[in-house]
Write an enzyme that holds these catalytic residues in place. Structure first.
Site, PDB file in Angstrom:
ATOM      1  CD  GLU A 243      -2.480   8.993   6.282  1.00 38.74           C
ATOM      2  OE1 GLU A 243      -0.969   9.916   6.854  1.00 38.74           O
ATOM      3  OE2 GLU A 243      -2.435   8.114   7.110  1.00 38.74           O
TER       4      GLU A 243
ATOM      5  CG  ASP B 243      -2.515   1.034   1.000  1.00 34.47           C
ATOM      6  OD1 ASP B 243      -2.384   1.298   0.476  1.00 34.47           O
ATOM      7  OD2 ASP B 243      -2.106   1.699   2.400  1.00 34.47           O
ATOM      8  CB  SER B 244       0.484   4.414  -0.656  1.00 38.65           C
ATOM      9  OG  SER B 244      -1.110   5.064   0.493  1.00 38.65           O
TER      10      SER B 244
ATOM     11  CB  CYS C 155     -10.444   4.833  -0.052  1.00 41.93           C
ATOM     12  SG  CYS C 155      -8.167   5.838   1.162  1.00 41.93           S
TER      13      CYS C 155
ATOM     14  CB  CYS D  82      -3.289   0.868  -2.024  1.00 43.86           C
ATOM     15  SG  CYS D  82      -2.811   2.604  -3.009  1.00 43.86           S
ATOM     16  CG  ASN D  83      -9.794   1.432  -2.930  1.00 50.21           C
ATOM     17  OD1 ASN D  83     -10.270   0.354  -3.921  1.00 50.21           O
ATOM     18  ND2 ASN D  83      -8.778   1.046  -2.091  1.00 50.21           N
TER      19      ASN D  83
ATOM     20  CG  HIS E 186      -6.160   5.485   4.512  1.00 47.83           C
ATOM     21  ND1 HIS E 186      -6.169   5.219   3.176  1.00 47.83           N
ATOM     22  CD2 HIS E 186      -5.937   6.764   5.875  1.00 47.83           C
ATOM     23  CE1 HIS E 186      -4.153   5.726   4.545  1.00 47.83           C
ATOM     24  NE2 HIS E 186      -4.034   6.587   5.563  1.00 47.83           N
TER      25      HIS E 186
END
Lengths: 268, 268
Positions: free
Chosen positions: B154, B12-13, B186, B75-76, B188
């Site tokens: 975050e 993932d990023s 996403c 990760c999308n 997150h």
């Protein structure tokens, strides 16, 4: 050895540093400028000092290859983490945004209580506290990170209820602590000035280091006898590490027509 | 040739993909996992397809060197931009999050109107629209980017008035359009589920692709005869490209005690 007509290199993690580039262009109308925005790795704010130093070094090396005579670090986080090493490692003058901002804040404060806002990286580094105390040890400083301001500016929500609510949450404790001056310690934040003035009221002075940094650049170039000749015809180049079109669109919000085109250059 | 006890690579990023890693670990308890979070270059959402492809290739090459038998793009944005090239270029099976999410959304919709939210990169790519229509051409799809959700998660503001206000601004047009199912496009966003349920009301189904992606990974490994032996004792490694301590702290919010330590590895 260095040619006085060589450009000044200005860099930032992305587009925020254009507020500084704009002031450099306004105050030093004969200087050529090469701007580098590291949009492929933006943001620097939440990243570690080591990583930000590594990126800053890569950009400085690239700007060196482009023949710049001086470098302006137009990013608070990169200044906080990398100004020291770049000054040590490079022959040319390197100017950061933190010292000029600190100097302007000390000059502006009436009650002796300065607030500082910035990214997590900038605030954690304590760079503003050190720079302010080096000039005037006897001030109170209250600092806090405002990590949502950069994404809100990039979303274009500079006058939005959610931004106002978030600004209140970040800044009310500083108002309660009675700061009289607030350093906008991130080059994105000047775009929030009208909203911040609303939230903070008329008694808190807002310090945006772009003007001071450009003035410091002028002084530094003069002292080093590197200033461009008064009749020089400046050239501007804008380079981004990711999608130049997106940079151009966002960048024109900051700089207007000065920005005619954007080149792309991959680093790392 | 490939060893069935080899680990599954998940990348993932940053930390968001841990929601997928967690499901892989839960559903495939005998599989070893190597997770890579590209925290030095996070976020991918606003970056160009070319840059995201370049980063994804570098990570896939690194995971290949670590001996993984399969790669899950958790990760999308990376799935939207890089699934195609990685499937073309790699010998091993590559699984993305978009197809499983699309399949779950088609199975869940009752009124035939699916909403999709994600980063700017994911939404611009149209990857969900393509994946959903490939399964069921006859649905309505309403998509929009929600770029502030990642920074809000975050910042830890998963239950904050500002987040609620922003969610309303993003989602009310979708409610007005009468979506009955919403794909959280996403990794997150699952952390915002309770707040999104509040904003959307009880009639909209929320699709979080982590579960479906883990199920797809199980199917894929079985079909390729790559599944770990039922008695295998799994090992987990977590690697980040920036500050491992910060990754560990944030990561434990997602994964709990499964994450004992984080290694660092610089790419690019």
């Amino acid at each position: 050895m260095t040619d006085n007509s060589a450009p000044v290199g200005v860099f930032d993690s992305g587009i925020g540093g254009l507020t500084v580039a704009q002031e450099v262009i306004r105050q030093l109308p004969h200087e050529s400028v090469i701007y580098f925005g590291d949009t492929a790795r933006v943001p620097y704010g939440p990243k570690s000092p080591d990583t930000v130093r590594r990126y800053s070094r890569e950009i400085a090396a690239f700007l060196g290859e482009q023949g710049v005579k001086s470098i302006v670090i137009a990013c608070n986080t990169a200044t906080a983490h990398a100004l020291g090493v770049l000054r040590e490692e490079l022959e040319m003058p390197v100017i950061g945004v933190v010292e000029p901002g600190a100097r302007a804040a000390v000059a502006a404060t009436r009650g002796g209580h300065i607030g500082v806002i910035g990214t997590v990286g900038t605030i954690k580094s304590g760079a503003y506290e050190r720079a302010i105390r080096a000039i005037e040890p006897d001030v109170m400083i209250t600092a806090r990170a405002c990590p949502l301001f950069v994404p809100l500016v990039e979303e274009g929500w500079t006058d939005h209820d959610a931004t106002r609510l978030i600004a209140r949450e970040y800044l009310e404790p500083m108002l309660d602590a009675e700061i009289d001056t607030l350093v906008l310690g991130c080059t994105h934040y000047p775009l929030l000035k009208p909203l911040l003035r609303d939230v903070l009221g008329p008694d808190v002075r807002l310090i945006d280091s772009a003007e001071e940094t450009a003035a410091e650049t002028a002084r530094t170039l003069n002292e080093a006898q590197l200033a461009a000749a008064p009749g020089a015809d400046p050239a501007y180049r804008f380079i981004a590490s990711d999608d130049p079109l997106q940079f151009l669109q966002l960048g024109q919000r900051f700089l207007g027509a000065t920005m005619e085109g954007v080149e792309i250059r991959t680093l790392g």
